[in-house]
Design an enzyme around this catalytic site. Structure first.
Site, PDB file in Angstrom:
ATOM      1  N   GLN A   1     -23.637 -10.324 -16.714  1.00 57.05           N
ATOM      2  CA  GLN A   1     -23.334  -8.910 -17.143  1.00 57.05           C
ATOM      3  C   GLN A   1     -24.223  -8.472 -18.259  1.00 57.05           C
ATOM      4  OE1 GLN A   1     -19.337  -7.737 -17.006  1.00 57.05           O
ATOM      5  NE2 GLN A   1     -19.625  -6.371 -18.529  1.00 57.05           N
TER       6      GLN A   1
ATOM      7  N   CYS B   1     -17.910  -5.350 -14.601  1.00 53.41           N
ATOM      8  CA  CYS B   1     -17.399  -6.405 -14.146  1.00 53.41           C
ATOM      9  C   CYS B   1     -17.051  -6.232 -12.970  1.00 53.41           C
ATOM     10  CB  CYS B   1     -16.501  -6.964 -15.259  1.00 53.41           C
ATOM     11  SG  CYS B   1     -14.945  -6.121 -15.222  1.00 53.41           S
TER      12      CYS B   1
ATOM     13  N   HIS C   1      -9.715  -6.892 -16.895  1.00 47.83           N
ATOM     14  CA  HIS C   1     -10.786  -7.405 -16.507  1.00 47.83           C
ATOM     15  C   HIS C   1     -10.982  -7.880 -15.009  1.00 47.83           C
ATOM     16  CE1 HIS C   1     -14.922  -9.396 -17.007  1.00 47.83           C
ATOM     17  NE2 HIS C   1     -14.481 -10.667 -16.766  1.00 47.83           N
TER      18      HIS C   1
ATOM     19  N   ASN D   1     -14.422 -15.894 -13.103  1.00 52.92           N
ATOM     20  CA  ASN D   1     -14.813 -14.826 -14.086  1.00 52.92           C
ATOM     21  C   ASN D   1     -16.167 -14.381 -14.153  1.00 52.92           C
ATOM     22  OD1 ASN D   1     -15.579 -13.228 -16.111  1.00 52.92           O
ATOM     23  ND2 ASN D   1     -14.513 -14.505 -17.711  1.00 52.92           N
TER      24      ASN D   1
ATOM     25  N   TRP E   1     -18.278 -13.277 -15.555  1.00 55.36           N
ATOM     26  CA  TRP E   1     -19.288 -13.593 -16.817  1.00 55.36           C
ATOM     27  C   TRP E   1     -19.975 -15.073 -16.851  1.00 55.36           C
ATOM     28  CZ3 TRP E   1     -15.623 -11.610 -21.212  1.00 55.36           C
ATOM     29  CH2 TRP E   1     -15.593 -10.224 -21.327  1.00 55.36           C
TER      30      TRP E   1
END
Length: 665
Positions: free
Chosen positions: A68, A74, A240, A264, A266
């Site tokens: 990201q 996200c 998130h 996640n 990320w």
């Protein structure tokens, strides 16, 4: 913009494409808080100026491997992660026949489902970078891979600017990537059959995302409109979006446990509780199950129990490409109908019944005739119907105007046909106001939501119904699309009724399958493209397949494990068919090398040659059955190594684990 025509024009004129519709200019980034986060000397450069050998897409990468950037999207990356589990859908969104070498002209295109139709979005490859030549928005872990950055640029163009991607929901992106229909489950009020729903979603063509609780935010002083991210003590990020990447029922010493695997977007920062990478809970499993499920890597992916999942996450979003997800009625054909409409002030913007203004009847009305299906396993008097209402903003920029509160009411009555005299049935005339004062809707407690899409699943008796979509307040204007999914129905008033049939395959429902049963299933199945060959999986082959996939060492395959096998078999069949250029029903050594490469697995020539000796006939010809056994072993052993290795070079195993992995596989 016509991608093919623009590409050919650029190639003919020997120039690189420049997109005037979405220019390499600050206006394409936006006008709000995002501008304050940009580096001082922002530049726009093409991938050839950023890397000596840029690559559009790396097909052999199993993980998404995207990072990201400055845009807080996200939700977009979480949806994209879910997409990678369906390579055929990903290939539809990201056409694979694009590169920085062959027919390169600085132009790329992507496809999105946009309010009822698939649209092709063209972009140039000028990307925003900082002074060091680093991408400021989405980038890849592999610095020479650029499909993610270009896809994000196309999505930003579709919705107005990069700024317009700052706020969004996983559910919206999932629909834009697939054209599917969304179901939102509030986990605090989840149905008792949540595990069953997750199981059907995982092994059908569905994509899933979820979101954590907002937690306590600390607004940034310098950026008052941007809320800073908070990582909680348990390793989760507050407010998130995450991707649901899998589920697994494991056998512990104290009994079975339902696990959910999450990622996640990320690519880092993971859950630290039970069943996390370092949890003691893994010691409660058999050595083989532990090795093949646990990953001690900081890659953003982790397991947690279903109980913890319900506690720490707010919403589960399921994008259904198979509308029968909630009904357990798979293997059937579904009909899909779509209608575009509009709420117009003073004409069709009647608002909801709750405002008691007498204008509710003015809203658009759709007559739905639900028909019984004779081959239904369920009661003929109960038909599963999914209805979806989606609003469309007039603004080019998706975040410039807030969503209206929208919803719909569904009416049915045994005396409904008395309100349908011939002139109503054969014309487009609406039902009169009196009908709505005398009848109660089927969905009496319909909640109006300020979201892009509102979806509801119904179990309806066959008969005639009326769907009335509306805004909460009267005189609010917007375009909308109404979608209806069922086994069989008629929308009588639609002049341009688009219908599609969705086909789904059904697999064996035996709770546990042993090697003999597996042999019968595989040898009696109707394999597409293999009608001319008699497949013959031997009992030894089936015992080998079972040993590889039987993680909890029961000597049988659960239906869950069989579904994993089934998906792999269909993939292997496609690869085998493509590799069998001679159409002999077998692969020679050259074809085997090509087939292995097609799967995205890297094996040395020496290993491939040995496998031909091990699995082939005396002429080193590999049958489909042998190819399946070979590829399953390669994938399972490769997965075990990747999960165990700390440095990518070697692994450490106790003797009992080594014996389990090598002997029972």
């Amino acid at each position: 913009q016509n991608y093919q025509a623009l590409l050919e024009s650029c190639l003919k004129n020997k120039c690189l494409f420049i997109d005037d519709n979405f220019p390499a200019h600050i206006s394409s980034i936006g006008t709000g808080p995002l501008l304050k986060k940009l580096p001082r000397n922002l530049q726009w450069k093409r991938p050839h100026a950023l890397h000596k050998s840029p690559v559009f897409y790396a097909a052999n990468r199993k993980q998404l491997d995207l990072c990201q950037g400055l845009v807080e999207n996200c939700w977009f990356l979480a949806a994209l992660e879910a997409l990678t589990f369906h390579q055929d859908i990903l290939a539809a969104v990201v056409p694979q026949n694009q590169s920085f070498e062959r027919k390169y002209a600085g132009i790329f295109h992507f496809r999105f489902w946009h309010f009822g139709e698939w649209v092709d979005v063209v972009v140039d490859d000028l990307l925003p970078v900082n002074e060091a030549g680093e991408l400021v928005f989405v980038s890849s872990v592999y610095k020479n891979v650029f499909w993610g950055a270009l896809l994000e640029k196309a999505y930003a163009k579709l919705y107005g600017s990069y700024e317009d991607l700052q706020i969004g929901q996983v559910s919206e992106a999932l629909v834009d990537f697939t054209g599917g229909v969304n179901t939102r489950i509030k986990l605090a009020e989840a149905p008792p059959d949540l595990w069953g729903i997750l199981t059907r979603a995982t092994y059908s063509r569905s994509l899933m995302g979820c979101q954590t609780h907002l937690g306590v935010y600390f607004p940034s002083v310098s950026l008052p409109f941007i809320q800073t991210t908070k990582v909680l003590k348990n390793g989760l990020v507050a407010g998130h979006a995450y991707t649901v990447t899998g589920i697994r029922k494991v056998t512990c010493q104290y009994g079975p446990e339902n696990l959910v695997r999450l990622r996640n977007p990320w690519g880092k920062i993971e859950w630290k509780g039970d069943w996390s990478d370092s949890s003691y809970k893994w010691e409660l499993l058999s050595p083989k199950e532990k090795i093949l499920l646990r990953k001690k890597k900081e890659d953003g992916e982790f397991w947690m129990s279903l109980r913890d999942f319900r506690i720490h996450f707010v919403d589960l979003m399921i994008c259904k490409l198979t509308p029968d997800l909630m009904s357990q009625e798979d293997g059937k054909k579904w009909m899909y109908s779509l209608k575009s409409g509009r709420w117009v002030k003073g004409s069709t913007a009647g608002g909801s019944l709750g405002f008691c203004n007498g204008n509710f009847w003015m809203n658009p009305q759709y007559w739905l005739n639900v028909l019984p299906v004779e081959d239904s396993k369920k009661n003929l008097n109960s038909c599963n119907v999914v209805i979806s209402l989606m609003q469309k903003h007039s603004s080019k920029h998706r975040n410039r105007a807030p969503h209206l509160f929208i919803g719909f009411l569904l009416y049915k009555n045994t005396r409904l046909l008395s309100f349908f005299p011939e002139q109503y049935q054969e014309s487009n005339r609406k039902l009169p106001p009196a009908f709505f004062t005398r009848h109660q809707p089927v969905n009496k407690h319909q909640v109006f939501l300020d979201e892009r899409e509102v979806t509801h699943d119904f179990h309806l008796e066959p008969g005639v119904y009326v769907i009335v979509p509306s805004t909460l307040e009267p005189q609010q204007e917007s375009e909308f699309i109404l979608r209806v999914f069922s086994r069989k129905h008629v929308l009588r008033t639609l002049k341009k009724n688009k219908k599609q049939e969705l086909k789904f395959s059904s697999i064996s429902q035996n709770p546990e399958i042993n090697a003999v049963q597996l042999q019968k299933i595989l040898n009696n199945i109707s394999w597409r493209n293999f009608q001319s060959f008699r497949l013959n999986f031997s009992l030894d082959s089936c015992q080998g397949i079972l040993a590889l996939l039987d993680l909890n060492a029961t000597g049988t395959l659960s239906i869950q494990e069989f579904r994993v096998l089934w998906k792999r078999l269909l993939f292997y069949l496609e690869v085998f068919q493509k590799g069998d250029t001679s159409r002999s029903g077998k692969l020679d050594l050259v074809e085997l090398h090509a087939a292995v490469q097609e799967t995205g697995i890297s094996l040395s020539n020496e290993v491939c040659n040995l496998m031909a000796i091990r699995y082939g006939d005396p002429d080193l010809q590999i049958s489909f059955e042998s190819f399946v056994c070979f590829m399953l072993r390669v994938e399972i052993m490769g997965e075990a190594f990747r999960n165990l290795t700390q440095d990518g070079k070697g692994i450490y195993l106790r003797e009992s684990e080594w014996m389990m992995m090598t002997l029972y596989s």
